[in-house]
Design a protein around this motif. Structure first.
Motif, short mmCIF file in Angstrom:
data_model
loop_
_atom_site.label_atom_id
_atom_site.label_comp_id
_atom_site.label_asym_id
_atom_site.label_seq_id
_atom_site.Cartn_x
_atom_site.Cartn_y
_atom_site.Cartn_z
N PRO A 197 46.47 66.11 27.69
CA PRO A 197 45.40 65.92 28.85
C PRO A 197 45.54 66.85 29.72
CG PRO A 197 47.08 64.17 29.03
CD PRO A 197 47.44 64.91 27.71
N PRO A 198 44.68 67.39 30.61
CA PRO A 198 44.74 68.12 31.72
C PRO A 198 45.80 67.79 32.67
CG PRO A 198 42.83 66.84 31.97
CD PRO A 198 43.31 66.68 30.52
N GLY A 199 46.70 69.05 32.97
CA GLY A 199 47.79 68.60 33.81
C GLY A 199 49.04 67.94 33.38
N VAL A 200 48.98 67.89 32.06
CA VAL A 200 50.26 67.09 31.36
C VAL A 200 51.46 67.97 31.58
CG1 VAL A 200 49.99 67.83 28.84
CG2 VAL A 200 50.94 65.61 29.44
N GLY A 201 51.20 69.47 31.51
CA GLY A 201 52.22 70.58 31.74
C GLY A 201 52.16 71.40 30.21
N GLY B 195 34.04 70.60 35.00
CA GLY B 195 35.21 69.72 34.10
C GLY B 195 34.84 69.55 32.66
N LYS B 196 33.72 70.17 32.21
CA LYS B 196 33.04 69.68 30.97
C LYS B 196 33.87 70.73 30.13
CE LYS B 196 30.12 66.56 31.61
NZ LYS B 196 30.18 65.37 31.09
N LEU B 197 33.78 70.48 28.71
CA LEU B 197 34.15 71.45 27.47
C LEU B 197 33.12 72.68 27.61
CD1 LEU B 197 36.10 69.24 24.97
CD2 LEU B 197 36.97 70.22 26.80
N VAL B 198 33.54 73.66 27.19
CA VAL B 198 32.66 74.73 26.74
C VAL B 198 32.32 74.47 25.32
CG1 VAL B 198 32.64 77.28 26.31
CG2 VAL B 198 34.23 76.31 28.24
N PRO B 199 31.07 75.10 24.98
CA PRO B 199 30.43 74.59 23.53
C PRO B 199 31.49 75.26 22.33
CG PRO B 199 28.61 75.07 24.93
CD PRO B 199 29.87 75.37 25.68
N ASP B 200 31.58 74.42 21.38
CA ASP B 200 32.50 74.82 20.52
C ASP B 200 32.46 76.37 19.95
OD1 ASP B 200 34.00 72.29 20.27
OD2 ASP B 200 32.45 71.36 18.95
N GLU B 201 31.33 76.60 19.74
CA GLU B 201 30.95 78.04 19.00
C GLU B 201 31.51 78.99 19.93
OE1 GLU B 201 28.83 75.79 19.70
OE2 GLU B 201 27.10 76.78 20.96
N VAL B 202 31.48 78.85 21.24
CA VAL B 202 31.81 79.99 22.30
C VAL B 202 33.30 80.26 21.94
CG1 VAL B 202 31.90 80.64 24.56
CG2 VAL B 202 29.95 79.44 23.75
N PRO C 298 39.65 66.19 43.06
CA PRO C 298 39.87 65.06 42.37
C PRO C 298 38.53 64.55 41.66
CG PRO C 298 40.57 65.04 44.77
CD PRO C 298 40.03 66.33 44.39
N GLU C 299 37.40 64.75 42.18
CA GLU C 299 36.31 64.53 41.11
C GLU C 299 36.13 65.05 39.72
OE1 GLU C 299 33.98 61.85 41.67
OE2 GLU C 299 35.44 61.63 43.24
N THR C 300 36.58 66.41 39.76
CA THR C 300 36.58 67.26 38.59
C THR C 300 37.54 66.74 37.72
OG1 THR C 300 35.82 69.06 39.94
CG2 THR C 300 36.10 69.63 37.64
N ILE C 301 38.74 66.46 38.39
CA ILE C 301 39.76 66.11 37.27
C ILE C 301 39.38 64.73 36.52
CG2 ILE C 301 42.40 64.96 37.52
CD1 ILE C 301 42.94 66.78 39.79
N ARG D 133 37.37 65.76 33.80
CA ARG D 133 38.32 66.21 32.72
C ARG D 133 38.84 65.32 31.87
NH1 ARG D 133 41.36 70.45 36.36
NH2 ARG D 133 42.55 71.07 34.38
N LEU D 134 39.50 64.40 32.59
CA LEU D 134 40.21 63.11 31.82
C LEU D 134 39.19 62.42 30.82
CD1 LEU D 134 42.50 61.98 34.73
CD2 LEU D 134 43.28 62.38 32.51
N VAL D 135 38.03 62.28 31.33
CA VAL D 135 37.08 61.38 30.50
C VAL D 135 36.62 62.47 29.28
CG1 VAL D 135 34.49 60.51 30.16
CG2 VAL D 135 35.92 60.01 32.44
N GLU D 136 36.53 63.65 29.48
CA GLU D 136 36.26 64.59 28.50
C GLU D 136 37.49 64.53 27.26
OE1 GLU D 136 32.98 65.51 28.53
OE2 GLU D 136 33.52 67.68 28.08
N TYR D 137 38.66 64.63 27.94
CA TYR D 137 39.76 64.47 27.08
C TYR D 137 39.91 63.12 26.06
CZ TYR D 137 44.49 64.63 25.35
OH TYR D 137 45.59 64.81 24.36
#
Ligand code: AP5
Length: 217
Positions: free
Chosen positions: A8-12, A56-63, A165-168, A171-175
């Motif tokens: 996940p984001p921020g795990v290190g 905080g969303k993923l960039v489209p796969d093809e890019v 905080p809101e973007t984090i 990002r966690l939901v996306e993960y």
């Protein structure tokens, strides 16, 4: 070795990839860093990626896949690499398999790091990065020098705009929705190594190093 660092984001991931790559003398390929570079240079890829990153969303796969394909084809990746932040969807995982096959390469292991969500929020909200060399700090766990400059290159430190905080939360939901299924993908492939990322960076690095040791090392 040819490795993927997953988590996940921020795990290190970035912290551990930096250490491992220095020790193994292989390139650290972070798709987040590559995108931030593209944004800074205002390239077409950067313009496509920016709105997704800010939200905080993923960039489209093809890019992403195209960018990684070009990076892995560079000569320095032949001897090994750590992919940090890629793949992040099963589609990207399948695309990586294809790219590696085209290049005559194979992954040695996928290291999956894990910590509780509260720890992620704590780590990301205190992160500071160097504008020039990318060195990572944390205001509590790895504080920068008092003058607020990078201890390695004296560069200026900054806080990433997606560490709000809101973007984090996004990002966690996306993960959880899009990236966690990859654990299953690699577990089936037999190359997944799970690492608890809650101890201090040095301790986590030691666990990673031992887990990746081969009998001949
Ligand atoms: P990216 O830059 O990859 O961000 P991320 O995956 O969310 O991961 P982070 O860089 O935030 O965290 P990290 O796990 O590397 O932690 P770090 O070592 O810095 O991606 C950003 C964006 O780009 C994405 O949201 C997306 O939009 C886009 N993107 C990138 N790749 C993509 C892809 N493949 N597909 C689609 N879109 C993509 O550590 C965090 C903090 O904790 C630091 O302050 C550090 O000092 C501290 N710390 C680290 N380890 C420890 C420890 N053990 N104890 C205490 N503190 C610690």
């Amino acid at each position: 070795m040819k490795l993927v660092f997953l988590g996940p984001p921020g795990v290190g991931k970035g912290t551990q990839a930096g250490r491992y790559c220095e020790h193994a003398n292989v390139p650290h390929i972070s798709t987040g860093d590559l995108f931030r570079e593209e944004v800074r240079s205002n390239s077409e890829v950067g313009r496509k990626a920016q709105e997704f990153m800010d939200a905080g969303k993923l960039v489209p796969d093809e890019v992403v896949v195209e960018m990684v394909r070009k990076r892995l084809a560079k000569p320095d990746a032949e001897k090994g690499f750590v992919l940090d932040g890629f793949p992040r969807t099963v589609v990207q995982g399948e695309a990586l398999d294809e790219v590696l096959e085209e290049l005559g390469m194979k992954l040695d292991a996928v290291v999956s790091f894990d910590v509780a969500d509260e720890v992620v929020v704590q780590r990301l909200s205190g992160r500071r990065s160097c504008k020039d060399c990318g060195a990572l700090y944390h205001i509590k766990f790895n504080p920068p020098p008092e003058d607020g400059k990078c201890s390695k290159c004296r560069g200026e430190l900054f806080q990433r705009s997606d560490d709000e905080p809101e973007t984090i939360k996004v990002r966690l939901v996306e993960y959880k929705e899009k990236t966690e299924p990859l654990e299953n993908y690699y577990e089936k492939g037999g190359c997944l190594v799970r690492v608890d990322a809650s101890p201090k960076p040095d301790e986590v690095a030691e666990v990673v190093r031992k887990a990746l040791e081969r009998p001949t090392d």
